[in-house]
Design an enzyme around this catalytic site. Structure first.
Site, PDB file in Angstrom:
ATOM      1  N   GLY A 121       0.973  -1.000  -0.460  1.00  0.00           N
ATOM      2  CA  GLY A 121       0.230  -0.597  -0.064  1.00  0.00           C
ATOM      3  C   GLY A 121       0.440   0.984  -0.333  1.00  0.00           C
ATOM      4  O   GLY A 121       2.561   1.492   0.060  1.00  0.00           O
ATOM      5  N   GLN A 130       3.005   9.906   1.542  1.00  0.00           N
ATOM      6  CA  GLN A 130       4.274   9.354   1.524  1.00  0.00           C
ATOM      7  C   GLN A 130       5.162   9.781   0.532  1.00  0.00           C
ATOM      8  O   GLN A 130       6.397   9.721   0.613  1.00  0.00           O
ATOM      9  CB  GLN A 130       3.834   7.149   1.623  1.00  0.00           C
ATOM     10  N   CYS A 176       7.291  -0.681   6.455  1.00  0.00           N
ATOM     11  CA  CYS A 176       6.757   1.101   5.933  1.00  0.00           C
ATOM     12  C   CYS A 176       7.659   1.045   4.614  1.00  0.00           C
ATOM     13  O   CYS A 176       8.999   1.462   5.378  1.00  0.00           O
ATOM     14  CB  CYS A 176       6.354   2.063   6.915  1.00  0.00           C
ATOM     15  N   LEU A 177       7.084   2.216   3.830  1.00  0.00           N
ATOM     16  CA  LEU A 177       7.881   2.326   2.988  1.00  0.00           C
ATOM     17  C   LEU A 177       9.045   3.977   3.180  1.00  0.00           C
ATOM     18  O   LEU A 177       9.644   3.802   2.842  1.00  0.00           O
ATOM     19  CB  LEU A 177       7.575   2.273   1.468  1.00  0.00           C
ATOM     20  N   HIS A 199      -2.923   0.737   8.471  1.00  0.00           N
ATOM     21  CA  HIS A 199      -1.658   0.852   8.316  1.00  0.00           C
ATOM     22  C   HIS A 199      -1.508   2.380   7.064  1.00  0.00           C
ATOM     23  O   HIS A 199      -1.218   3.537   7.648  1.00  0.00           O
ATOM     24  CB  HIS A 199      -0.698   0.161   7.960  1.00  0.00           C
ATOM     25  N   GLU A 200      -2.378   2.125   6.109  1.00  0.00           N
ATOM     26  CA  GLU A 200      -2.541   3.405   5.090  1.00  0.00           C
ATOM     27  C   GLU A 200      -2.708   4.816   5.155  1.00  0.00           C
ATOM     28  O   GLU A 200      -2.643   5.777   5.131  1.00  0.00           O
ATOM     29  CB  GLU A 200      -2.528   3.112   3.330  1.00  0.00           C
ATOM     30  N   HIS A 256      -1.639   7.347   8.225  1.00  0.00           N
ATOM     31  CA  HIS A 256      -0.305   8.000   6.628  1.00  0.00           C
ATOM     32  C   HIS A 256      -0.950   9.187   6.801  1.00  0.00           C
ATOM     33  O   HIS A 256      -0.672  10.159   7.065  1.00  0.00           O
ATOM     34  CB  HIS A 256       0.022   7.118   5.549  1.00  0.00           C
TER      35      HIS A 256
END
Length: 179
Positions: free
Chosen positions: A47, A52, A101-102, A143-144, A147
């Site tokens: 995702g 981000q 996480c990215l 999670h997404e 953000h």
């Protein structure tokens, strides 16, 4: 379409509350979503949230149609574009699970998430989306969407003895990027 730079933890733009989307089905929004999917696929993400990549909008994408090398045991999650999401926990039950996480590359930690949620919002065209999900799908959405309210998963870790470098915790797992 382009692969965008992913902001890293420490960048203050990741700590902002994202703005509500008011115009749907625009050329700019279509291009943004295309870039987000290209960026997510380039790093084997599950995702990606607009903040981000430095875009201050309530927009997340997610989906894992095939086996993801970073989440080899995870079930498939449908490819989704979700704007202005609202998450409603269905009960108090939580499940702990490993997350990366990215924006926090190379690290993983155990994070508690609601076991079952209902989420709603809109697709790219402004049509409503409503789903009730559990398991990995629920974890990815939570999670997404974190953000969008300026939270990164380490802020939710309760036991830092279960937080560390992916290459140490999971030797052999693709840790080149984490999400």
């Amino acid at each position: 379409m382009a692969v965008r730079e992913i902001l890293k933890m420490g960048d203050p733009r990741l700590l902002r509350v994202a703005q509500t989307i008011t115009a749907f089905d625009t050329d700019a929004l279509h291009l943004l979503v295309a870039d987000m999917f290209e960026t997510m696929h380039a790093v084997n993400g599950a995702g990606l949230a607009a903040p981000q990549i430095g875009v201050d909008l309530q927009l997340v994408i997610f989906g894992t149609a095939e086996v993801n090398p970073r989440y080899p045991d995870a079930p498939a999650v449908p490819r989704t574009v979700l704007l202005n999401p609202v998450i409603t926990p269905l009960g108090d039950e939580e499940e702990e699970g490993w997350e990366g996480c990215l924006s926090v590359p190379g690290l993983r930690g155990v994070v508690p998430r609601f076991a079952k949620i209902h989420y709603s919002g809109f697709d790219l065209y402004g049509d409503p989306i409503e789903r009730t999900v559990d398991g990995f799908h629920a974890r990815v959405v939570q999670h997404e969407c974190d953000h969008l309210i300026g939270k990164l998963y380490p802020m939710r870790v309760r036991d830092f003895s279960r937080f560390g470098y992916t290459e140490v915790l999971f030797p052999g797992l693709d840790a080149s990027q984490d999400d």
